[in-house]
Write an enzyme that holds these catalytic residues in place. Structure first.
Site, PDB file in Angstrom:
ATOM      1  CG  ASN A   7      44.631  33.354  42.894  1.00  0.00           C
ATOM      2  OD1 ASN A   7      44.909  32.464  43.699  1.00  0.00           O
ATOM      3  ND2 ASN A   7      43.393  33.718  42.613  1.00  0.00           N
ATOM      4  CG  HIS A  86      39.370  35.271  43.780  1.00  0.00           C
ATOM      5  ND1 HIS A  86      38.499  34.435  43.110  1.00  0.00           N
ATOM      6  CD2 HIS A  86      40.355  35.572  42.907  1.00  0.00           C
ATOM      7  CE1 HIS A  86      38.964  34.236  41.881  1.00  0.00           C
ATOM      8  NE2 HIS A  86      40.088  34.911  41.732  1.00  0.00           N
ATOM      9  CD  GLU A 158      40.955  38.656  39.746  1.00  0.00           C
ATOM     10  OE1 GLU A 158      41.965  38.253  39.163  1.00  0.00           O
ATOM     11  OE2 GLU A 158      40.339  37.958  40.567  1.00  0.00           O
ATOM     12  N   GLY A 164      39.457  32.696  33.980  1.00  0.00           N
ATOM     13  CA  GLY A 164      39.595  31.321  33.495  1.00  0.00           C
ATOM     14  C   GLY A 164      38.909  31.026  32.173  1.00  0.00           C
ATOM     15  N   GLY A 222      45.522  31.047  36.139  1.00  0.00           N
ATOM     16  CA  GLY A 222      46.054  29.897  35.405  1.00  0.00           C
ATOM     17  C   GLY A 222      47.484  30.077  34.913  1.00  0.00           C
TER      18      GLY A 222
HETATM   19  P1  PGA Z   1      42.781  33.545  35.501  1.00  0.00           P
HETATM   20  O1  PGA Z   1      42.370  33.837  37.024  1.00  0.00           O
HETATM   21  O2  PGA Z   1      44.044  34.325  35.223  1.00  0.00           O
HETATM   22  O3  PGA Z   1      42.972  32.079  35.436  1.00  0.00           O
HETATM   23  O4  PGA Z   1      41.642  34.019  34.655  1.00  0.00           O
HETATM   24  C1  PGA Z   1      42.531  35.094  37.582  1.00  0.00           C
HETATM   25  C2  PGA Z   1      42.079  35.087  39.012  1.00  0.00           C
HETATM   26  O5  PGA Z   1      41.120  34.362  39.344  1.00  0.00           O
HETATM   27  O6  PGA Z   1      42.651  35.796  39.858  1.00  0.00           O
END
Ligand code: PGA
Length: 239
Positions: A7, A86, A158, A164, A222
């Site tokens: 993503n 999301h 998630e 993040g 990320g």
């Molecule tokens: P992240 O984001 O891997 O940067 O933690 C995951 C997401 O928001 O799908």
């Protein structure tokens, strides 16, 4: 084998996307899904072998919806997957369950696989409510869906506090919520679903995460914008 879905949010400009494609062209990425900003979908399809998804779609079909992109349009571009619900859209765009139902139905009608995101915030986790929250997020949508489409939808667990932040749940915690999700949908609707984990997945933790058999893959933010990191994760998920 685990499904790898990137993503890329709005992290990358056009030249960054070209760099990313060039720097990952030496590996087989034909089974990984990249969800770029819609404006780059064509570029990925033209210049790479990635399967391509979108990060969002309109609640409505083609017509008078200024600034939206419909599932039908995504299909006409060649998108095969689309993220729905999301946590950034739930929070920033105030999206709600009734909208997710419309988006999911539109996507299925247009042969696009929805990746439906659920997850608790930090306060809810600390109060031991992860499964309650996730269960509620699922039922408010699934109760309005035709069971015949349920096995076509992928769920992404998630935890919001993990996105993040570099913090991730322990393997037993991920396993616990993942099996709860699978059992809930099996018991209530008699359907089997694939469940991804998402939140700070990176090259340092993917080996440990891969020990969780019941997780079917990862939704990666990320780290999906960094070629070396994404390549490493893809290589670890092939087996
Ligand atoms: P992240 O984001 O891997 O940067 O933690 C995951 C997401 O928001 O799908």
């Amino acid at each position: 084998m685990k499904l790898v879905v990137g993503n890329q949010k709005t992290y990358l400009n056009r030249s960054d996307v070209l760099d990313f494609i060039n720097h990952t062209s030496d590996v087989d990425c034909s089974r990984a899904v990249v969800c770029p900003s819609d404006i780059y979908i064509d570029m990925y399809l033209d210049k790479s072998k990635y399967v391509v998804g979108a990060q969002n779609c309109s609640c409505k079909g083609n017509g008078a919806s200024t600034g939206e992109i419909s599932a039908e349009q995504l299909n006409s571009l060649g998108a095969s997957y689309c993220i729905v619900a999301h946590s950034e859209r739930r929070a920033d765009q105030h999206e709600t369950g009734d909208m997710f139902v419309k988006k999911i139905n539109n996507l299925i009608e247009n042969n696009i696989i929805p990746i439906f995101c659920v997850g608790e915030n930090l306060d809810e986790k600390e109060r031991n409510l992860s499964k309650d929250v996730v269960g509620k997020q699922i039922l408010e949508v699934y109760d309005s869906l035709d069971p015949s489409i349920m096995e076509k939808i992928i769920i992404a667990y998630e935890p919001i506090w993990s996105i993040g932040t570099g913090k991730i749940p322990t393997n037993p915690e991920i396993e616990d919520v993942t099996s709860y999700i699978k059992d809930l949908i099996q018991d209530k609707y008699g359907k089997r679903v694939a469940v991804l984990y998402g939140g700070s997945v990176n090259m340092k933790n993917v080996d440990t995460l891969n020990e969780i058999d019941i997780v079917d893959g990862y939704l990666i933010g990320g780290a999906s914008t960094k070629p070396e990191e994404f390549k490493y994760i893809m290589s670890k998920c092939e087996r």
